[in-house]
Scaffold this motif. Structure first.
Motif, PDB file in Angstrom:
ATOM      1  N   THR A 185     -16.677  17.973  21.463  1.00 45.48           N
ATOM      2  CA  THR A 185     -15.869  17.244  20.473  1.00 45.48           C
ATOM      3  C   THR A 185     -15.728  18.072  19.207  1.00 45.48           C
ATOM      4  O   THR A 185     -16.523  18.963  18.930  1.00 45.48           O
ATOM      5  CB  THR A 185     -16.529  15.901  20.071  1.00 45.48           C
ATOM      6  N   ASP A 186     -14.715  17.708  18.425  1.00 47.31           N
ATOM      7  CA  ASP A 186     -14.513  18.356  17.142  1.00 47.31           C
ATOM      8  C   ASP A 186     -15.667  17.976  16.208  1.00 47.31           C
ATOM      9  O   ASP A 186     -16.326  16.958  16.408  1.00 47.31           O
ATOM     10  CB  ASP A 186     -13.189  17.866  16.545  1.00 47.31           C
ATOM     11  N   ALA A 187     -15.865  18.779  15.172  1.00 51.75           N
ATOM     12  CA  ALA A 187     -16.966  18.504  14.245  1.00 51.75           C
ATOM     13  C   ALA A 187     -16.628  17.355  13.285  1.00 51.75           C
ATOM     14  O   ALA A 187     -17.500  16.772  12.669  1.00 51.75           O
ATOM     15  CB  ALA A 187     -17.279  19.761  13.450  1.00 51.75           C
ATOM     16  N   TYR A 188     -15.327  17.043  13.155  1.00 49.37           N
ATOM     17  CA  TYR A 188     -14.899  16.071  12.148  1.00 49.37           C
ATOM     18  C   TYR A 188     -14.290  14.844  12.812  1.00 49.37           C
ATOM     19  O   TYR A 188     -13.578  14.954  13.800  1.00 49.37           O
ATOM     20  CB  TYR A 188     -13.847  16.696  11.214  1.00 49.37           C
ATOM     21  N   THR A 189     -14.534  13.684  12.217  1.00 48.84           N
ATOM     22  CA  THR A 189     -13.873  12.478  12.694  1.00 48.84           C
ATOM     23  C   THR A 189     -12.389  12.560  12.332  1.00 48.84           C
ATOM     24  O   THR A 189     -12.036  13.079  11.265  1.00 48.84           O
ATOM     25  CB  THR A 189     -14.477  11.210  12.047  1.00 48.84           C
ATOM     26  N   SER A 190     -11.536  12.055  13.243  1.00 43.67           N
ATOM     27  CA  SER A 190     -10.093  12.173  12.998  1.00 43.67           C
ATOM     28  C   SER A 190      -9.325  11.358  14.037  1.00 43.67           C
ATOM     29  O   SER A 190      -9.826  11.117  15.133  1.00 43.67           O
ATOM     30  CB  SER A 190      -9.699  13.645  13.119  1.00 43.67           C
ATOM     31  N   TYR A 191      -8.109  10.942  13.652  1.00 41.57           N
ATOM     32  CA  TYR A 191      -7.220  10.310  14.636  1.00 41.57           C
ATOM     33  C   TYR A 191      -6.109  11.266  15.065  1.00 41.57           C
ATOM     34  O   TYR A 191      -5.143  10.860  15.700  1.00 41.57           O
ATOM     35  CB  TYR A 191      -6.611   9.026  14.072  1.00 41.57           C
ATOM     36  N   THR A 192      -6.225  12.524  14.683  1.00 43.13           N
ATOM     37  CA  THR A 192      -5.202  13.509  15.045  1.00 43.13           C
ATOM     38  C   THR A 192      -5.525  14.054  16.425  1.00 43.13           C
ATOM     39  O   THR A 192      -6.625  14.542  16.643  1.00 43.13           O
ATOM     40  CB  THR A 192      -5.216  14.675  14.041  1.00 43.13           C
ATOM     41  N   GLN A 193      -4.571  14.011  17.318  1.00 46.79           N
ATOM     42  CA  GLN A 193      -4.884  14.388  18.704  1.00 46.79           C
ATOM     43  C   GLN A 193      -4.870  15.904  18.892  1.00 46.79           C
ATOM     44  O   GLN A 193      -4.186  16.415  19.766  1.00 46.79           O
ATOM     45  CB  GLN A 193      -3.937  13.684  19.675  1.00 46.79           C
ATOM     46  N   ARG A 194      -5.591  16.590  18.023  1.00 45.51           N
ATOM     47  CA  ARG A 194      -5.749  18.040  18.162  1.00 45.51           C
ATOM     48  C   ARG A 194      -7.065  18.421  17.498  1.00 45.51           C
ATOM     49  O   ARG A 194      -7.522  17.753  16.581  1.00 45.51           O
ATOM     50  CB  ARG A 194      -4.581  18.776  17.526  1.00 45.51           C
ATOM     51  N   GLY A 195      -7.643  19.513  17.988  1.00 50.26           N
ATOM     52  CA  GLY A 195      -8.937  19.905  17.425  1.00 50.26           C
ATOM     53  C   GLY A 195      -8.917  21.354  17.025  1.00 50.26           C
ATOM     54  O   GLY A 195      -7.892  22.038  17.090  1.00 50.26           O
ATOM     55  N   GLY A 196     -10.087  21.870  16.584  1.00 48.98           N
ATOM     56  CA  GLY A 196     -10.190  23.244  16.105  1.00 48.98           C
ATOM     57  C   GLY A 196     -10.068  24.242  17.251  1.00 48.98           C
ATOM     58  O   GLY A 196     -10.624  24.042  18.331  1.00 48.98           O
ATOM     59  N   LEU A 197      -9.363  25.342  16.959  1.00 48.07           N
ATOM     60  CA  LEU A 197      -9.174  26.386  17.967  1.00 48.07           C
ATOM     61  C   LEU A 197     -10.505  27.008  18.377  1.00 48.07           C
ATOM     62  O   LEU A 197     -10.733  27.370  19.533  1.00 48.07           O
ATOM     63  CB  LEU A 197      -8.238  27.470  17.395  1.00 48.07           C
ATOM     64  N   HIS A 198     -11.434  27.089  17.409  1.00 44.97           N
ATOM     65  CA  HIS A 198     -12.715  27.732  17.719  1.00 44.97           C
ATOM     66  C   HIS A 198     -13.477  26.966  18.804  1.00 44.97           C
ATOM     67  O   HIS A 198     -14.282  27.542  19.521  1.00 44.97           O
ATOM     68  CB  HIS A 198     -13.558  27.877  16.441  1.00 44.97           C
TER      69      HIS A 198
END
Ligand code: FAD
Ligand code: PYC
Length: 416
Positions: free
Chosen positions: A298-311
């Motif tokens: 999972t991404d490190a940050y909470t979010s409702y954006t359906q995209r995450g960090g490239l790393h």
């Protein structure tokens, strides 16, 4: 349906699909229903199907703000297994696995369930101890799981590199009954079967409010397509559960994170099973189209954006290249994200809420696809009878207050 030629297929495609029979009725919202399910993913559709099939509730609607299966159901990496640690979880996930085994026949729809085996790699002494603990617990609970030596792991998945890598493979836990299924087909199969039983499946219909009567019980939902009266609302909205619960002033212990996956260009069959590595954060299988299906943490940050960090994708790909060096030159076709709803103990909530007539099925985090038929089945029971099925009785909201947690952080397997 009659088999048809490539020419017919082309003609039908070019004609804007005229003459095709829709798989479920395009229902319009009625002024009232006996029950309404919010969320047209596998869990909500499954619940509607079992409500109609096993509990005789036919005047029901599934309200979906987008399109059927467009949430996490159609975005996940489709890994199915039931090798969780605690008896409560083993009962829940194995209930689902048993339903998967006959789901195509049950729905008369090929959900492409493929029990090709799920192998979870151990790379450290700690991994070995945790894996063996899971294996013993699973076998004691009647769930299949077995220990493989590194050589046996490689024999099961010949493209796996087991030594001379940063984290050598020290062994693996294999659940042979685990595997994959076709995600869209699960949503479509449940939608078609529920619709045939009379359930109204209503897409492009967002629930924007929940109305309560003078005693505080549910009496209607407000939607982008008008007010719908109903005494029972079942919420199966995955990453957006908190938004809906807020409509009645409830705050659940949930955090929503983006989780990403990606697929490679298609290649001939090369990958015979599912492999997961929790320590170096990657999981992989091959779809029937030939694409390698790869997932990350999972991404490190909470979010409702359906995209995450490239790393995060890069990290997963590095792990895949290390374990399967032959994939180093493959090209990735596309990546995407979904919003997963994570509880503090990594177990779901399938329960009544303090609001009479409001039921919730959430907190599946990174691992709810595998549970889809089982979750739908016990959620339907909870809604119809206003009490939990024995299998979901431990999965309450109150456990976060009274301390009866079901801590499946290790079995959840995906880093969060
Ligand atoms: P969804 O399919 O998300 O359905 C919820 C629906 O509710 C959505 O369609 C949404 O549009 C709708 N909705 C939300 N708000 C409203 C509203 N206000 N009104 C109307 N409709 C609304 N699990 C596994 O077991 N194995 C895996 O390999 C796996 N891999 C994953 C990989 C990724 C990248 C992701 C994102 C998830 C993965 N999961 C996996 C988790 C799994 O996908 C989910 O737990 C499961 O699909 C949840 O199903 P659902 O039906 O509850 O949710
Ligand atoms: O729960 O098995 C799982 C899983 C695999 C990938 C994402 N979730």
């Amino acid at each position: 349906m009659q088999p048809f030629s490539g020419l017919t297929l082309l003609r039908r495609g070019l004609s804007g699909q005229r003459g095709w029979t829709p798989q479920w009725r395009r229902a319009q919202p009625k002024p009232s229903y006996d029950a309404v399910i919010v969320g047209g993913g596998g869990h909500g559709l499954g619940a509607s199907y079992y409500l109609a099939r096993e509990h005789g509730l036919k005047n029901i609607a599934v309200l979906e703000k987008g399109w059927i299966g467009g949430g996490n159901t159609g975005r996940n990496t489709t890994i199915i297994r039931s090798n969780y640690l605690f008896d409560e979880s083993a009962a829940l996930y194995d209930h689902a696995l048993k339903l998967w085994e006959n789901l195509s026949e049950e729905l008369n729809y090929n959900v492409m369930f493929s029990p090709r085996g799920v192998m979870m790699l151990a790379h450290t002494v700690h991994d070995v101890q945790v894996s063996k603990r899971h294996i013993h617990a699973n076998r004691a609970a009647g769930v299949d799981n077995e220990w493989l030596t590194p050589a046996q792991a490689r024999a099961f998945c010949p493209v796996l590199k087991i030594d001379d890598i940063r984290y050598p493979v020290l062994g693996a836990a294999l659940q042979r009954r685990g595997g994959t299924a076709r995600h869209d087909a699960v949503a479509w199969g449940f939608a078609r079967a529920a619709s045939a039983l009379g359930v109204d499946i209503i897409e492009n219909c967002e629930v924007t409010g929940i109305r309560r009567d003078a005693k505080g019980a549910v009496e209607a939902v407000e939607t982008t397509r008008g007010l719908i009266r109903t005494p029972k609302v079942g919420v199966s909205a995955a990453g957006h559960t908190s938004v809906i619960m807020k409509m009645v002033g409830l705050q659940l212990p949930l955090e929503s994170f983006p989780l990403q996956a990606l697929v490679s260009e298609p290649v001939k069959p090369i990958f015979p099973c599912v492999v997961m590595s929790n320590t170096i954060h990657a999981y992989i299988s091959q779809s029937d189209k030939g694409e390698l299906v790869i997932g990350a943490g999972t991404d490190a940050y909470t979010s409702y954006t359906q995209r995450g960090g490239l790393h995060i994708d890069s990290h997963a790909l590095e792990a895949i290249c290390e374990l399967f060096p032959m994939f180093r030159r493959m090209r990735m076709l596309r990546s995407w994200g979904g919003i997963v709803d994570v509880t503090p103990d990594r177990s779901p909530i399938i329960a009544k809420t303090p609001v009479p007539g409001l039921y919730v099925n959430c907190g599946w985090g990174t691992g709810g696809f595998k549970a889809t038929p089982g979750s739908g089945h016990v959620f339907a029971h909870t809604i119809a009878r206003d009490e939990p099925h024995p299998i979901n009785a431990p999965f309450t909201i109150e456990r976060f207050r009274d301390g009866h947690l079901i801590d499946e952080a290790a079995a959840a397997a995906v880093a969060h």
